[in-house]
Structure formats: structure tokens, C-alpha cells
Design a protein around this motif. Structure first.
Motif, PDB file in Angstrom:
ATOM      1  N   SER A 232       0.643  -1.229  -0.075  1.00  0.00           N
ATOM      2  CA  SER A 232      -0.061   0.083   0.058  1.00  0.00           C
ATOM      3  C   SER A 232       0.864   1.246  -0.117  1.00  0.00           C
ATOM      4  O   SER A 232       1.684   1.475   0.852  1.00  0.00           O
ATOM      5  N   ALA A 233       0.698   2.056  -0.916  1.00  0.00           N
ATOM      6  CA  ALA A 233       1.387   3.460  -1.315  1.00  0.00           C
ATOM      7  C   ALA A 233       0.854   4.095  -2.464  1.00  0.00           C
ATOM      8  O   ALA A 233      -0.199   3.551  -3.095  1.00  0.00           O
ATOM      9  N   THR A 234       1.667   5.115  -2.822  1.00  0.00           N
ATOM     10  CA  THR A 234       1.455   5.784  -4.293  1.00  0.00           C
ATOM     11  C   THR A 234       2.668   5.397  -4.932  1.00  0.00           C
ATOM     12  O   THR A 234       3.709   5.618  -4.818  1.00  0.00           O
ATOM     13  N   TYR A 235       2.287   4.810  -6.074  1.00  0.00           N
ATOM     14  CA  TYR A 235       3.187   4.700  -7.188  1.00  0.00           C
ATOM     15  C   TYR A 235       3.237   5.605  -8.425  1.00  0.00           C
ATOM     16  O   TYR A 235       2.183   5.784  -8.976  1.00  0.00           O
TER      17      TYR A 235
ATOM     18  N   THR B 126      -0.566   6.537  -8.879  1.00  0.00           N
ATOM     19  CA  THR B 126      -1.753   5.339  -8.388  1.00  0.00           C
ATOM     20  C   THR B 126      -1.478   5.404  -6.968  1.00  0.00           C
ATOM     21  O   THR B 126      -0.606   4.828  -6.330  1.00  0.00           O
ATOM     22  N   ARG B 127      -2.746   5.590  -6.410  1.00  0.00           N
ATOM     23  CA  ARG B 127      -2.667   5.201  -5.021  1.00  0.00           C
ATOM     24  C   ARG B 127      -3.393   3.958  -4.473  1.00  0.00           C
ATOM     25  O   ARG B 127      -4.599   3.622  -4.917  1.00  0.00           O
ATOM     26  N   LEU B 128      -2.481   3.098  -4.403  1.00  0.00           N
ATOM     27  CA  LEU B 128      -2.706   1.680  -3.793  1.00  0.00           C
ATOM     28  C   LEU B 128      -3.108   1.383  -2.591  1.00  0.00           C
ATOM     29  O   LEU B 128      -2.340   1.763  -1.936  1.00  0.00           O
ATOM     30  N   THR B 129      -4.309   0.737  -2.488  1.00  0.00           N
ATOM     31  CA  THR B 129      -4.494   0.188  -0.999  1.00  0.00           C
ATOM     32  C   THR B 129      -4.810  -1.322  -1.146  1.00  0.00           C
ATOM     33  O   THR B 129      -5.645  -1.732  -1.988  1.00  0.00           O
TER      34      THR B 129
END
Lengths: 110, 113
Positions: A84-87, A104-107
Motif C-alpha cells: 500500500s503506497a502511491t506509485y 496511483t494510490r494503491l490500497t
């Protein structure tokens, strides 16, 4: 002017699932970078892709570059919460500076 | 290994004041970049230097200026600060001759009140 587009901008995944983030850019470039950013933190370099067809893998992340299609992908395999992070993808312009995609904000959810 | 050092880490200024942000690149790196990142936004390129010469300019306001010194450290000078200048400011360095990626500093969080 170099434009970099990422999609999706937001991604919510369950642990164990696979997904791909896409990065398109508008002008010719042979250098593309992927960075990870945790909230309030700096940008951590993940991959440097320097040639057409380049593929690099680190753990559950794999990045590829197609310079003819002006497309890079970041594939996530069997996601875990720690991802979980922003890529961000970033493309190097003719003047050697980097232009970033929107991120891309990944959760990753259990 | 040595990383990119930025100072200060946090800075609070009032409107219309000036601020100076410093960046010490990784030793032997020949290129320095400055980026501004607003809350929830992607990093916006401001300016870059290659071998102490300005190499490219992005969306840097006229109120801002930057330079790179003989020891390769760089400073971003910001005048007549506005509320909208509040952001994280990142410096990055790379060794352009060897096509290395840019390594980012921890950033300076500027708050204008």
C-alpha cells in the motif's frame, strides 16, 4: 511537451490478487522510472527501464517498457498490505529532467 | 551510502516572507532537480542543473530562483511567499553520464501561514 498519464489513479485490491498499473507518455523517451511514495515520505526508486522490451522484477513487482507504444506497466502479483503506497511513473524528457504521472494510490486490503 | 540531504526538513513562513531551501546531492552526482509536491498531487518539476548550469526549467514561478554552487549543492530561493506555496519540496540528484535514476532527498515541508 511531454505528458505522462497513469491509470488507474486509485486502486483498492485484496491481498493475494494481481493487478497492473499503466503509464503512457506522449513523446519519445528511452528512460522510464517507477517510484514508490509512502504518505509524507520521499520517493523511493523501484525500477529504471532504459530500453525497449526491458523487464525488471523485484519481489511482487514487475515493470516493463514498450518504447514503441510509449507504455510501461507495473504488475503486482499476490498483493500484500505492505505494498500500500502511491506509485509514480516518471519519464525522462529530452532535457534530462523527469516528468511524473499523477500517481496511483494503491490500497491493499486483507 | 550517502543520500541526498535537504535542509531544513520543516519550515514555517509568513506570507510575503522569503525562504531558502538547501540540497546536498549524492557525492559525484552531476545533476540536481527540484520538485514541488502539493498535498495529494504528483511532483511538479521546477528546475534542474547539470554540472552547475541550469539545464531545464519547468513550472517555477518568477518569485523563485535556484542555483548550484561549485561544491554542487543547490539552493532554491523563494520570495514573496504565498499560501499556495505550501508544499513538500524535493531535491533529487543523479549521475546523468551513467544514466542512473534520480535519488530523492527527504524533502522540505514548507508551510506558509
Amino acid at each position: 511537451e511531454l505528458k505522462v498519464e497513469q491509470n488507474p489513479l486509485f486502486l483498492s485490491m485484496q491481498e493475494g490478487k494481481n493487478y497492473t498499473i499503466y503509464c503512457n507518455y506522449s513523446t519519445t523517451s528511452d528512460r522510464l522510472y517507477w517510484y514508490r511514495q509512502d504518505p509524507g515520505k520521499s520517493l523511493e526508486s523501484l525500477f529504471v527501464l532504459l530500453s525497449n522490451g526491458a523487464v525488471k522484477q523485484e519481489g511482487r513487482l514487475m515493470a516493463s517498457l514498450d518504447t514503441k507504444a510509449r507504455l510501461s506497466t507495473l504488475h503486482i502479483t499476490a498483493a500484500v498490505h505492505d505494498l500500500s503506497a502511491t506509485y509514480f511513473c516518471a519519464v525522462e524528457s529530452n532535457n534530462n529532467d523527469m516528468r511524473f504521472g499523477a500517481g496511483t494510490r494503491l490500497t491493499v486490503k486483507p | 551510502a550517502a543520500g541526498v540531504i535537504q535542509s531544513p526538513r520543516h519550515l514555517i513562513k509568513e506570507k510575503r516572507e522569503t525562504a531558502t531551501l538547501k540540497c546536498y546531492p549524492i557525492p559525484r552526482h552531476d545533476t540536481v532537480y527540484w520538485y514541488q509536491q502539493g498535498p495529494g498531487q504528483d511532483p511538479q518539476f521546477l528546475i534542474s542543473f547539470y554540472e552547475k548550469m541550469q539545464s531545464d526549467k519547468g513550472s517555477i514561478p518568477d518569485r523563485f530562483s535556484a542555483q548550484q554552487f561549485s561544491d554542487y549543492h543547490s539552493e532554491l530561493n523563494m520570495s514573496s511567499l504565498e499560501l499556495g506555496d505550501s508544499a513538500l519540496y524535493f531535491c533529487a540528484s543523479s549521475l546523468a553520464r551513467l544514466n542512473t535514476e534520480a535519488f530523492f532527498g527527504q524533502g522540505t515541508r514548507l508551510t506558509v501561514v
